[in-house]
Design a protein around this motif. Structure first.
Motif, PDB file in Angstrom:
ATOM      1  N   VAL A 280       0.829  -1.205   0.000  1.00  0.00           N
ATOM      2  CA  VAL A 280       0.000   0.000   0.000  1.00  0.00           C
ATOM      3  C   VAL A 280       0.867   1.261   0.000  1.00  0.00           C
ATOM      4  CG1 VAL A 280      -1.639   1.337   1.402  1.00  0.00           C
ATOM      5  CG2 VAL A 280      -2.012  -1.096   1.032  1.00  0.00           C
ATOM      6  N   LEU A 281       2.067   1.165   0.564  1.00  0.00           N
ATOM      7  CA  LEU A 281       2.964   2.321   0.586  1.00  0.00           C
ATOM      8  C   LEU A 281       3.305   2.770  -0.830  1.00  0.00           C
ATOM      9  CD1 LEU A 281       5.328   1.179   3.468  1.00  0.00           C
ATOM     10  CD2 LEU A 281       3.610   2.988   3.572  1.00  0.00           C
ATOM     11  N   LYS A 282       3.521   1.813  -1.723  1.00  0.00           N
ATOM     12  CA  LYS A 282       3.788   2.145  -3.124  1.00  0.00           C
ATOM     13  C   LYS A 282       2.540   2.743  -3.765  1.00  0.00           C
ATOM     14  CE  LYS A 282       5.995   2.348  -7.004  1.00  0.00           C
ATOM     15  NZ  LYS A 282       7.058   3.364  -7.204  1.00  0.00           N
ATOM     16  N   ALA A 283       1.382   2.221  -3.392  1.00  0.00           N
ATOM     17  CA  ALA A 283       0.123   2.750  -3.919  1.00  0.00           C
ATOM     18  C   ALA A 283      -0.064   4.210  -3.507  1.00  0.00           C
ATOM     19  CB  ALA A 283      -1.044   1.903  -3.420  1.00  0.00           C
ATOM     20  N   TYR A 284       0.339   4.536  -2.286  1.00  0.00           N
ATOM     21  CA  TYR A 284       0.230   5.915  -1.812  1.00  0.00           C
ATOM     22  C   TYR A 284       1.133   6.838  -2.630  1.00  0.00           C
ATOM     23  CZ  TYR A 284      -2.698   5.183   2.299  1.00  0.00           C
ATOM     24  OH  TYR A 284      -3.756   4.908   3.129  1.00  0.00           O
ATOM     25  N   GLU A 285       2.317   6.359  -2.994  1.00  0.00           N
ATOM     26  CA  GLU A 285       3.220   7.152  -3.832  1.00  0.00           C
ATOM     27  C   GLU A 285       2.573   7.440  -5.186  1.00  0.00           C
ATOM     28  OE1 GLU A 285       7.030   5.363  -4.285  1.00  0.00           O
ATOM     29  OE2 GLU A 285       7.340   5.078  -2.132  1.00  0.00           O
ATOM     30  N   LEU A 286       1.957   6.419  -5.764  1.00  0.00           N
ATOM     31  CA  LEU A 286       1.293   6.581  -7.059  1.00  0.00           C
ATOM     32  C   LEU A 286       0.136   7.565  -6.956  1.00  0.00           C
ATOM     33  CD1 LEU A 286       1.193   2.833  -8.215  1.00  0.00           C
ATOM     34  CD2 LEU A 286       2.729   4.625  -9.034  1.00  0.00           C
ATOM     35  N   LEU A 287      -0.611   7.482  -5.859  1.00  0.00           N
ATOM     36  CA  LEU A 287      -1.757   8.367  -5.668  1.00  0.00           C
ATOM     37  C   LEU A 287      -1.304   9.817  -5.490  1.00  0.00           C
ATOM     38  CD1 LEU A 287      -4.801   8.079  -5.597  1.00  0.00           C
ATOM     39  CD2 LEU A 287      -4.686   7.831  -3.120  1.00  0.00           C
ATOM     40  N   ALA A 288      -0.181  10.012  -4.821  1.00  0.00           N
ATOM     41  CA  ALA A 288       0.365  11.364  -4.651  1.00  0.00           C
ATOM     42  C   ALA A 288       0.747  11.957  -6.004  1.00  0.00           C
ATOM     43  CB  ALA A 288       1.582  11.318  -3.732  1.00  0.00           C
ATOM     44  N   SER A 289       1.317  11.125  -6.875  1.00  0.00           N
ATOM     45  CA  SER A 289       1.692  11.574  -8.215  1.00  0.00           C
ATOM     46  C   SER A 289       0.450  11.925  -9.040  1.00  0.00           C
ATOM     47  CB  SER A 289       2.496  10.475  -8.917  1.00  0.00           C
ATOM     48  OG  SER A 289       2.794  10.835 -10.237  1.00  0.00           O
ATOM     49  N   ILE A 290      -0.601  11.115  -8.898  1.00  0.00           N
ATOM     50  CA  ILE A 290      -1.857  11.377  -9.613  1.00  0.00           C
ATOM     51  C   ILE A 290      -2.444  12.712  -9.176  1.00  0.00           C
ATOM     52  CG2 ILE A 290      -4.270  10.628  -9.809  1.00  0.00           C
ATOM     53  CD1 ILE A 290      -3.230   7.738  -9.746  1.00  0.00           C
ATOM     54  N   ARG A 291      -2.425  12.970  -7.875  1.00  0.00           N
ATOM     55  CA  ARG A 291      -2.962  14.229  -7.361  1.00  0.00           C
ATOM     56  C   ARG A 291      -2.196  15.426  -7.925  1.00  0.00           C
ATOM     57  NH1 ARG A 291      -5.552  16.925  -3.150  1.00  0.00           N
ATOM     58  NH2 ARG A 291      -4.491  18.859  -2.629  1.00  0.00           N
ATOM     59  N   MET A 292      -0.879  15.309  -7.955  1.00  0.00           N
ATOM     60  CA  MET A 292      -0.044  16.397  -8.460  1.00  0.00           C
ATOM     61  C   MET A 292      -0.373  16.698  -9.924  1.00  0.00           C
ATOM     62  SD  MET A 292       4.133  16.603  -8.445  1.00  0.00           S
ATOM     63  CE  MET A 292       4.138  16.115  -6.720  1.00  0.00           C
ATOM     64  N   ASN A 293      -0.491  15.632 -10.731  1.00  0.00           N
ATOM     65  CA  ASN A 293      -0.803  15.806 -12.155  1.00  0.00           C
ATOM     66  C   ASN A 293      -2.214  16.357 -12.353  1.00  0.00           C
ATOM     67  OD1 ASN A 293       1.703  14.797 -12.876  1.00  0.00           O
ATOM     68  ND2 ASN A 293       0.972  12.685 -13.037  1.00  0.00           N
ATOM     69  N   LEU A 294      -3.135  15.923 -11.496  1.00  0.00           N
ATOM     70  CA  LEU A 294      -4.523  16.380 -11.598  1.00  0.00           C
ATOM     71  C   LEU A 294      -4.629  17.877 -11.334  1.00  0.00           C
ATOM     72  CD1 LEU A 294      -7.577  15.636 -11.853  1.00  0.00           C
ATOM     73  CD2 LEU A 294      -7.564  15.290  -9.381  1.00  0.00           C
ATOM     74  N   LEU A 295      -3.972  18.344 -10.283  1.00  0.00           N
ATOM     75  CA  LEU A 295      -4.030  19.761  -9.941  1.00  0.00           C
ATOM     76  C   LEU A 295      -3.307  20.618 -10.977  1.00  0.00           C
ATOM     77  CD1 LEU A 295      -3.537  19.663  -6.065  1.00  0.00           C
ATOM     78  CD2 LEU A 295      -5.660  19.889  -7.362  1.00  0.00           C
ATOM     79  N   ALA A 296      -2.251  20.061 -11.575  1.00  0.00           N
ATOM     80  CA  ALA A 296      -1.539  20.790 -12.629  1.00  0.00           C
ATOM     81  C   ALA A 296      -2.431  20.959 -13.851  1.00  0.00           C
ATOM     82  CB  ALA A 296      -0.267  20.039 -13.006  1.00  0.00           C
ATOM     83  N   LYS A 297      -3.251  19.945 -14.105  1.00  0.00           N
ATOM     84  CA  LYS A 297      -4.172  19.977 -15.244  1.00  0.00           C
ATOM     85  C   LYS A 297      -5.266  21.012 -15.036  1.00  0.00           C
ATOM     86  CE  LYS A 297      -7.481  16.934 -17.596  1.00  0.00           C
ATOM     87  NZ  LYS A 297      -8.044  15.566 -17.634  1.00  0.00           N
ATOM     88  N   LYS A 298      -5.695  21.159 -13.769  1.00  0.00           N
ATOM     89  CA  LYS A 298      -6.765  22.106 -13.459  1.00  0.00           C
ATOM     90  C   LYS A 298      -6.275  23.542 -13.627  1.00  0.00           C
ATOM     91  CE  LYS A 298      -9.796  18.982 -12.139  1.00  0.00           C
ATOM     92  NZ  LYS A 298     -11.052  18.749 -12.850  1.00  0.00           N
TER      93      LYS A 298
END
Length: 298
Positions: A280-298
């Protein structure tokens, strides 16, 4: 003079006796430590995917004699490469008994009659509960590590888990997200997925819709509620069931292709959305990256 000599020798004898007792104590502690290490289980079997993940993260392969057949599926097992070099089982009591394990690990929802038979056969079996939160995952790691004799490894993992707790409620922007599984299943409050979203500053659409731990939502509802992010579990084995064809529906894929500003669709490794364990720790890293890309897109 004789008095002083007697006192001197008496004192010397006392000191020697104290040193001797101290040495015996140290040796006894050393032997106890060696005995504890020797008592680590050396023939461990896991019959559940989630206990597979915990076991392979904490213990060297030399002590593992078998994991479940699901452990080799790279879609749902983070440690599938490690499992390829291990004997696999199908969770049947008779095959487990023939392996002569000194410890068997089962999940909370492993077949009850199999667990009962294994116990009746006199084997040492431990059932690990489902982790529906970071705290539950932490507790499972601590308890299992104590049984396996791998407390040091568990503490390293737990320190990383504890760091995740500190991320809660630190984000000002909280986009709406949903993890959408096959048959429209969604994870609501009281699940590890819900906490994963919260930790990284997402609002869970399942909670907004008033769903419980496990709810359901169809494609039309997703389009109408307009979440910022839809996370779809990714299967490396293609789409083995009709229930997954909805992920290819034109109403969804066209929005993805058009790059609609209000919707981002992300494929996410399924092993990151299952089983509360170190993966799950790796999953959290992936989710953090998704959030960063999502906010950059907005």
């Amino acid at each position: 003079m004789e008095f002083f000599l007697n006192s001197f020798f008496a004192t010397a004898k006392l000191k020697i006796a104290i040193i001797f007792v101290g040495l015996i104590f140290i040796l006894s502690i050393t032997n106890l430590s060696a005995q504890t290490n020797s008592e680590k289980p050396k023939r461990i079997v896991s019959i559940n995917l989630c206990t597979d993940q915990l076991l392979m993260a904490l213990v060297e392969t030399e002590r593992i004699i078998s994991v479940s057949h699901l452990a080799r599926d790279s879609s749902i097992s983070r440690f599938s490469d490690k499992a390829k070099n291990l004997h696999i089982n199908y969770g049947m009591a008779e095959e487990i008994y023939l392996l002569k394990p000194d410890l068997v690990l089962a999940g909370e929802y492993s077949k009850k009659y199999v667990v009962a038979v294994i116990r009746e056969l006199g084997l040492n079996i431990v059932t690990v509960p489902v982790a529906n939160s970071l705290e539950a995952m932490r507790n499972n790691l601590l308890k299992l590590a104590a049984i396996l004799g791998e407390e040091a490894k568990a503490k390293i993992i737990i320190s990383k888990v504890d760091n995740l707790f500190s991320l809660k409620n630190t984000y000002s922007k909280k986009p709406v997200a949903i993890v959408w599984r096959t048959r429209g299943l969604i994870d609501g409050p009281g699940t590890l997925v819900h906490e994963m979203l919260q930790v990284h500053g997402f609002r869970n659409l399942a909670k907004n819709l008033g769903r419980g731990q496990l709810g359901n939502i169809n494609l039309e509802q997703i389009i109408m509620t307009r979440p910022d992010l839809v996370i779809i579990p990714e299967s490396k084995n293609g789409y083995p069931s009709l229930s997954q064809l909805v992920f290819k529906h034109p109403a969804l894929t066209s929005l993805d292709r058009l790059n609609k500003p209000w919707l981002t669709i992300m494929r996410f490794p399924e092993w990151g959305l299952m089983c509360g364990g170190p993966q799950v720790l790796k999953a959290y890293e992936l989710l953090a990256s998704i959030r960063m890309n999502l906010l950059a897109k907005k």
